[in-house]
Enzyme design. Structure first.
Site, PDB file in Angstrom:
ATOM      1  N   SER A 124       0.845  -1.205   0.000  1.00 53.70           N
ATOM      2  CA  SER A 124       0.000   0.000   0.000  1.00 53.70           C
ATOM      3  C   SER A 124       0.870   1.240   0.000  1.00 53.70           C
ATOM      4  O   SER A 124       1.988   1.227   0.537  1.00 53.70           O
ATOM      5  CB  SER A 124      -0.848  -0.028   1.269  1.00 53.70           C
ATOM      6  OG  SER A 124      -1.392   1.235   1.539  1.00 53.70           O
ATOM      7  N   TYR A 149      -2.065  -1.405  10.892  1.00 58.10           N
ATOM      8  CA  TYR A 149      -2.328  -1.958   9.554  1.00 58.10           C
ATOM      9  C   TYR A 149      -1.152  -1.657   8.628  1.00 58.10           C
ATOM     10  O   TYR A 149      -0.588  -2.546   7.987  1.00 58.10           O
ATOM     11  CB  TYR A 149      -3.622  -1.370   8.962  1.00 58.10           C
ATOM     12  CG  TYR A 149      -3.682  -1.538   7.458  1.00 58.10           C
ATOM     13  CD1 TYR A 149      -3.894  -2.786   6.889  1.00 58.10           C
ATOM     14  CD2 TYR A 149      -3.460  -0.446   6.601  1.00 58.10           C
ATOM     15  CE1 TYR A 149      -3.911  -2.947   5.508  1.00 58.10           C
ATOM     16  CE2 TYR A 149      -3.475  -0.606   5.225  1.00 58.10           C
ATOM     17  CZ  TYR A 149      -3.692  -1.859   4.680  1.00 58.10           C
ATOM     18  OH  TYR A 149      -3.693  -2.022   3.314  1.00 58.10           O
ATOM     19  N   LYS A 153       2.189  -3.947   6.575  1.00 66.43           N
ATOM     20  CA  LYS A 153       2.670  -3.895   5.188  1.00 66.43           C
ATOM     21  C   LYS A 153       4.179  -3.620   5.148  1.00 66.43           C
ATOM     22  O   LYS A 153       4.921  -4.239   4.376  1.00 66.43           O
ATOM     23  CB  LYS A 153       1.919  -2.822   4.385  1.00 66.43           C
ATOM     24  CG  LYS A 153       0.424  -3.083   4.242  1.00 66.43           C
ATOM     25  CD  LYS A 153       0.130  -4.344   3.460  1.00 66.43           C
ATOM     26  CE  LYS A 153      -1.356  -4.575   3.253  1.00 66.43           C
ATOM     27  NZ  LYS A 153      -1.667  -5.913   2.722  1.00 66.43           N
TER      28      LYS A 153
HETATM   29  P1  NAD Z   1     -10.898  -7.320   1.219  1.00 60.71           P
HETATM   30  O1  NAD Z   1     -11.096  -7.334   2.686  1.00 60.71           O
HETATM   31  O2  NAD Z   1     -12.073  -7.053   0.354  1.00 60.71           O
HETATM   32  O3  NAD Z   1     -10.232  -8.696   0.740  1.00 60.71           O
HETATM   33  C1  NAD Z   1      -9.343  -9.424   1.555  1.00 60.71           C
HETATM   34  C2  NAD Z   1      -9.858 -10.855   1.583  1.00 60.71           C
HETATM   35  O4  NAD Z   1      -8.966 -11.655   2.351  1.00 60.71           O
HETATM   36  C3  NAD Z   1     -11.246 -10.984   2.219  1.00 60.71           C
HETATM   37  O5  NAD Z   1     -12.089 -11.695   1.341  1.00 60.71           O
HETATM   38  C4  NAD Z   1     -11.001 -11.748   3.518  1.00 60.71           C
HETATM   39  O6  NAD Z   1     -12.102 -12.584   3.861  1.00 60.71           O
HETATM   40  C5  NAD Z   1      -9.725 -12.519   3.191  1.00 60.71           C
HETATM   41  N1  NAD Z   1      -8.860 -12.834   4.335  1.00 60.71           N
HETATM   42  C6  NAD Z   1      -8.386 -11.980   5.281  1.00 60.71           C
HETATM   43  N2  NAD Z   1      -7.581 -12.628   6.134  1.00 60.71           N
HETATM   44  C7  NAD Z   1      -7.550 -13.933   5.733  1.00 60.71           C
HETATM   45  C8  NAD Z   1      -6.888 -15.100   6.215  1.00 60.71           C
HETATM   46  N3  NAD Z   1      -6.117 -15.062   7.316  1.00 60.71           N
HETATM   47  N4  NAD Z   1      -7.058 -16.249   5.551  1.00 60.71           N
HETATM   48  C9  NAD Z   1      -7.855 -16.310   4.442  1.00 60.71           C
HETATM   49  N5  NAD Z   1      -8.499 -15.244   3.945  1.00 60.71           N
HETATM   50  C10 NAD Z   1      -8.342 -14.063   4.580  1.00 60.71           C
HETATM   51  O7  NAD Z   1      -9.734  -6.260   0.902  1.00 60.71           O
HETATM   52  P2  NAD Z   1      -9.264  -5.645  -0.482  1.00 60.71           P
HETATM   53  O8  NAD Z   1      -9.676  -4.218  -0.508  1.00 60.71           O
HETATM   54  O9  NAD Z   1      -9.618  -6.526  -1.596  1.00 60.71           O
HETATM   55  O10 NAD Z   1      -7.696  -5.652  -0.239  1.00 60.71           O
HETATM   56  C11 NAD Z   1      -6.877  -6.729  -0.692  1.00 60.71           C
HETATM   57  C12 NAD Z   1      -5.455  -6.477  -0.235  1.00 60.71           C
HETATM   58  O11 NAD Z   1      -5.001  -5.229  -0.758  1.00 60.71           O
HETATM   59  C13 NAD Z   1      -5.281  -6.405   1.282  1.00 60.71           C
HETATM   60  O12 NAD Z   1      -4.063  -7.032   1.623  1.00 60.71           O
HETATM   61  C14 NAD Z   1      -5.218  -4.926   1.544  1.00 60.71           C
HETATM   62  O13 NAD Z   1      -4.482  -4.629   2.713  1.00 60.71           O
HETATM   63  C15 NAD Z   1      -4.493  -4.419   0.303  1.00 60.71           C
HETATM   64  N6  NAD Z   1      -4.781  -3.020   0.010  1.00 60.71           N
HETATM   65  C16 NAD Z   1      -6.070  -2.613  -0.120  1.00 60.71           C
HETATM   66  C17 NAD Z   1      -6.352  -1.272  -0.354  1.00 60.71           C
HETATM   67  C18 NAD Z   1      -7.780  -0.811  -0.471  1.00 60.71           C
HETATM   68  O14 NAD Z   1      -8.032   0.381  -0.385  1.00 60.71           O
HETATM   69  N7  NAD Z   1      -8.759  -1.668  -0.700  1.00 60.71           N
HETATM   70  C19 NAD Z   1      -5.306  -0.348  -0.482  1.00 60.71           C
HETATM   71  C20 NAD Z   1      -3.985  -0.794  -0.371  1.00 60.71           C
HETATM   72  C21 NAD Z   1      -3.727  -2.145  -0.122  1.00 60.71           C
HETATM   73  C1  UD1 Z   2      -7.032   5.197   3.701  1.00 59.31           C
HETATM   74  C2  UD1 Z   2      -5.979   4.791   4.688  1.00 59.31           C
HETATM   75  C3  UD1 Z   2      -4.837   4.120   3.941  1.00 59.31           C
HETATM   76  C4  UD1 Z   2      -5.369   2.940   3.140  1.00 59.31           C
HETATM   77  C5  UD1 Z   2      -6.455   3.450   2.194  1.00 59.31           C
HETATM   78  C6  UD1 Z   2      -7.101   2.331   1.456  1.00 59.31           C
HETATM   79  C7  UD1 Z   2      -6.144   6.362   6.564  1.00 59.31           C
HETATM   80  C8  UD1 Z   2      -5.511   7.511   7.271  1.00 59.31           C
HETATM   81  N1  UD1 Z   2      -5.523   5.944   5.440  1.00 59.31           N
HETATM   82  O1  UD1 Z   2      -6.474   6.125   2.789  1.00 59.31           O
HETATM   83  O2  UD1 Z   2      -3.875   3.662   4.865  1.00 59.31           O
HETATM   84  O3  UD1 Z   2      -4.330   2.337   2.395  1.00 59.31           O
HETATM   85  O4  UD1 Z   2      -7.480   4.097   2.954  1.00 59.31           O
HETATM   86  O5  UD1 Z   2      -7.890   2.852   0.430  1.00 59.31           O
HETATM   87  O6  UD1 Z   2      -7.157   5.843   6.998  1.00 59.31           O
HETATM   88  N2  UD1 Z   2     -12.768  11.453   3.393  1.00 59.31           N
HETATM   89  C9  UD1 Z   2     -13.792  12.332   3.716  1.00 59.31           C
HETATM   90  N3  UD1 Z   2     -14.942  11.819   4.237  1.00 59.31           N
HETATM   91  C10 UD1 Z   2     -15.133  10.476   4.443  1.00 59.31           C
HETATM   92  C11 UD1 Z   2     -14.082   9.580   4.100  1.00 59.31           C
HETATM   93  C12 UD1 Z   2     -12.900  10.107   3.582  1.00 59.31           C
HETATM   94  O7  UD1 Z   2     -13.664  13.542   3.552  1.00 59.31           O
HETATM   95  O8  UD1 Z   2     -16.198  10.070   4.932  1.00 59.31           O
HETATM   96  C13 UD1 Z   2     -11.531  11.998   2.812  1.00 59.31           C
HETATM   97  C14 UD1 Z   2     -10.294  11.692   3.629  1.00 59.31           C
HETATM   98  O9  UD1 Z   2     -10.035  12.724   4.533  1.00 59.31           O
HETATM   99  C15 UD1 Z   2      -9.228  11.583   2.532  1.00 59.31           C
HETATM  100  C16 UD1 Z   2      -9.991  11.142   1.289  1.00 59.31           C
HETATM  101  O10 UD1 Z   2     -11.356  11.377   1.562  1.00 59.31           O
HETATM  102  O11 UD1 Z   2      -8.709  12.831   2.285  1.00 59.31           O
HETATM  103  C17 UD1 Z   2      -9.781   9.675   0.987  1.00 59.31           C
HETATM  104  O12 UD1 Z   2     -10.057   8.941   2.174  1.00 59.31           O
HETATM  105  P1  UD1 Z   2     -10.080   7.353   2.210  1.00 59.31           P
HETATM  106  O13 UD1 Z   2     -10.928   6.846   1.120  1.00 59.31           O
HETATM  107  O14 UD1 Z   2     -10.395   6.953   3.609  1.00 59.31           O
HETATM  108  O15 UD1 Z   2      -8.590   6.954   1.837  1.00 59.31           O
HETATM  109  P2  UD1 Z   2      -7.199   7.447   2.478  1.00 59.31           P
HETATM  110  O16 UD1 Z   2      -7.405   8.183   3.732  1.00 59.31           O
HETATM  111  O17 UD1 Z   2      -6.430   8.131   1.411  1.00 59.31           O
END
Ligand code: NAD
Ligand code: UD1
Length: 345
Positions: A124, A149, A153
Site C-alpha cells: 500500500s 495496519y 505492510k
Molecule cells: P478485502 O477485505 O475485500 O479482501 C481481503 C480478503 O482476504 C477478504 O475476502 C477476507 O475474507 C480474506 N482474508 C483476510 N484474512 C484472511 C486469512 N487469514 N485467511 C484467508 N483469507 C483471509 O480487501 P481488499 O480491498 O480486496 O484488499 C486486498 C489487499 O489489498 C489487502 O491485503 C489490503 O491490505 C491491500 N490493500 C487494499 C487497499 C484498499 O483500499 N482496498 C489499499 C492498499 C492495499
Molecule cells: C485510507 C488509509 C490508507 C489505506 C487506504 C485504502 C487512513 C488515514 N488511510 O487512505 O492507509 O491504504 O485508505 O484505500 O485511513 N474522506 C472524507 N470523508 C469520508 C471519508 C474520507 O472527507 O467520509 C476523505 C479523507 O479525509 C481523505 C480522502 O477522503 O482525504 C480519501 O479517504 P479514504 O478513502 O479513507 O482513503 P485514504 O485516507 O487516502
C-alpha cells in the site's frame, strides 16, 4: 499458469480473478470469508463462465495451507488476504499483526516446500509514511506507517526482501496500491464494506443510493487547490490488470524481488470526487465540511513511471469512469452481495 489467489473473494481479489481467467490462467481461490460473502463466487463463475475451485479456510492455519499446496499444483500466488481497516487496526493491533503476518509466513513456507516461487504481494502507499516527497517513488526509504495496519505492510515488505535476498530463486512482485475504487463494468461485483464505510468512495455511493444521509468532508483547510485532501484514485479494473502484468513480468525476470507503484500519477480532491459522482449518478451528494481526520496527509499521488515502463501497464480509467462503475454496482446492488441471497421463505 495455475494461480492461487489468496483473498480472492474480496474486493480487489475478485476483480483480479476475472482478469486472470480472461488472460488464460487457471485460478484457485483461498479465502476465510471473514470479509467476503460466498455469493461473490457465484458471480465470478457467471462472469468468467468457469468453475473456480475455492478453499475456505484461514491462511494462518499452517497445516491447511500445506495441505492446499500438496493437493493443488500451484505455479504462482497473488496474496491479497489480509485485514485492512486502518482505524480498526489501532483498536485490535494484535489481530492485525497476527493475521497479516502469520498468513504470509504460512504461505511463504508452503510455497517454498512445494517449489512455488512466484508471488505477487498487495502492499500500500501507506508504507511511504508521512515525509516522502510527492509523487511517491519506489526507491524511497525508510518505509514507515502511521497505523498497525500500515506497519504490517512495512514488516511484510521487509520479510519479503530478506527471504528474496537469501534465496534468489524467489520471483516476488511488491505492488503498492494507491486508492482503489470502482467496480467491474458488469455491475455484478464490487466493493461491499460491512457497516459504516471507512473510505470516501463507498461512503459517497451509499449517500447517493439513500443508505446514508450526508457525507462528512474531513477538512477544507488543507494547502491544496480547493482546500480538501488530494489522493490518487485508481480503478480496480486497472489495478487487476496491473497484477496480471506483474505476474507476466516476474515470470521473465532475473531479479528475485521488485516493487511497483500502481497509481495513475494524478491527485484528485475530495470535492472533485463528489462532483464526479454527482455527474455519474445524476444525484446530489449532500455534505458538511467537518474537522480534519487525524492521520490524513494533505495530498499525495504515485509516480507510476516504473510500472508503465517495466510492466507495460498504465491506468486508463478516469475519475468519471470510476464513479460511473461504482454507481452501477451500488445502484444495482444497494445491499451489496446480500442482494444475491435467496429469500428467507
Ligand atoms: P478485502 O477485505 O475485500 O479482501 C481481503 C480478503 O482476504 C477478504 O475476502 C477476507 O475474507 C480474506 N482474508 C483476510 N484474512 C484472511 C486469512 N487469514 N485467511 C484467508 N483469507 C483471509 O480487501 P481488499 O480491498 O480486496 O484488499 C486486498 C489487499 O489489498 C489487502 O491485503 C489490503 O491490505 C491491500 N490493500 C487494499 C487497499 C484498499 O483500499 N482496498 C489499499 C492498499 C492495499
Ligand atoms: C485510507 C488509509 C490508507 C489505506 C487506504 C485504502 C487512513 C488515514 N488511510 O487512505 O492507509 O491504504 O485508505 O484505500 O485511513 N474522506 C472524507 N470523508 C469520508 C471519508 C474520507 O472527507 O467520509 C476523505 C479523507 O479525509 C481523505 C480522502 O477522503 O482525504 C480519501 O479517504 P479514504 O478513502 O479513507 O482513503 P485514504 O485516507 O487516502
Amino acid at each position: 499458469m495455475r494461480v492461487l489467489v489468496s483473498g480472492g473473494a474480496g474486493y480487489i481479489g475478485s476483480h483480479t480473478v476475472v482478469r486472470l481467467v480472461a488472460a488464460g490462467h487457471d485460478v484457485v481461490v483461498v479465502d476465510n470469508f471473514g470479509n467476503a460473502k460466498p455469493a461473490v463466487i457465484d458471480r465470478l463463475e457467471a462472469l468468467t463462465e468457469t468453475n473456480i475451485p475455492v478453499h475456505a479456510f484461514d491462511l494462518t492455519d499452517k497445516d491447511k495451507t500445506e495441505h492446499l499446496f500438496a493437493s493443488e499444483q500451484i505455479d504462482a500466488v497473488i496474496h491479497f488476504a489480509g485485514l485492512k481497516a486502518v482505524g480498526e487496526s489501532v483498536q485490535i493491533p494484535l489481530d492485525y499483526y497476527q493475521n497479516n503476518l502469520e498468513s504470509t509466513f504460512s504461505l511463504l513456507r508452503a510455497m517454498r516446500r512445494h517449489g512455488c516461487s512466484s508471488l505477487v504481494f498487495s502492499s500500500s502507499a501507506t508504507v511511504y509514511g508521512d515525509n516522502a516527497p510527492v509523487p511517491y517513488q519506489e526507491d524511497y526509504e525508510p518505509l514507515s506507517a502511521a497505523s498497525p495496519y500500515g506497519r504490517t505492510k512495512v514488516m511484510i515488505e521487509h520479510v519479503l526482501r530478506d527471504v528474496a535476498h537469501i534465496d534468489p530463486v524467489w520471483r516476488i512482485a511488491v505492488l503498492r496500491y494507491f486508492n482503489p475504487v470502482g467496480a467491474h463494468p458488469s455491475g455484478t461485483i464490487g466493493e461491499d464494506p460491512q457497516g459504516i464505510p471507512n473510505n470516501l468512495m463507498p461512503f459517497i455511493a451509499q449517500v447517493a443510493v439513500g443508505k446514508r444521509d450526508r457525507l462528512q468532508v474531513f477538512g477544507a483547510d488543507y494547502p491544496t487547490t480547493d482546500g480538501t485532501c488530494e489522493r490518487d484514485y485508481i480503478h480496480v479494473e486497472d489495478l487487476a490488470a496491473g497484477h496480471v502484468a506483474a505476474l507476466n513480468r516476474i515470470a521473465m525476470s532475473n531479479s528475485p524481488i521488485r516493487t511497483w507503484n500502481l497509481g495513475t500519477g494524478t491527485g484528485t480532491s475530495v470535492l472533485e470526487v463528489i462532483h464526479a459522482f454527482e455527474r455519474a449518478s445524476g444525484r446530489t451528494i449532500p455534505y458538511d465540511v467537518v474537522a480534519r481526520r487525524a492521520g490524513d496527509l494533505p495530498a499525495y499521488w504515485a509516480d507510476p513511471a516504473r510500472a508503465n515502463e517495466e510492466l507495460g501497464w498504465r491506468a486508463t480509467h478516469t475519475i468519471d469512469d470510476m464513479c460511473a462503475d461504482t454507481w452501477r454496482w451500488q445502484s444495482e446492488n444497494p445491499h451489496g452481495y446480500e442482494d444475491a441471497a435467496p429469500p428467507d421463505e
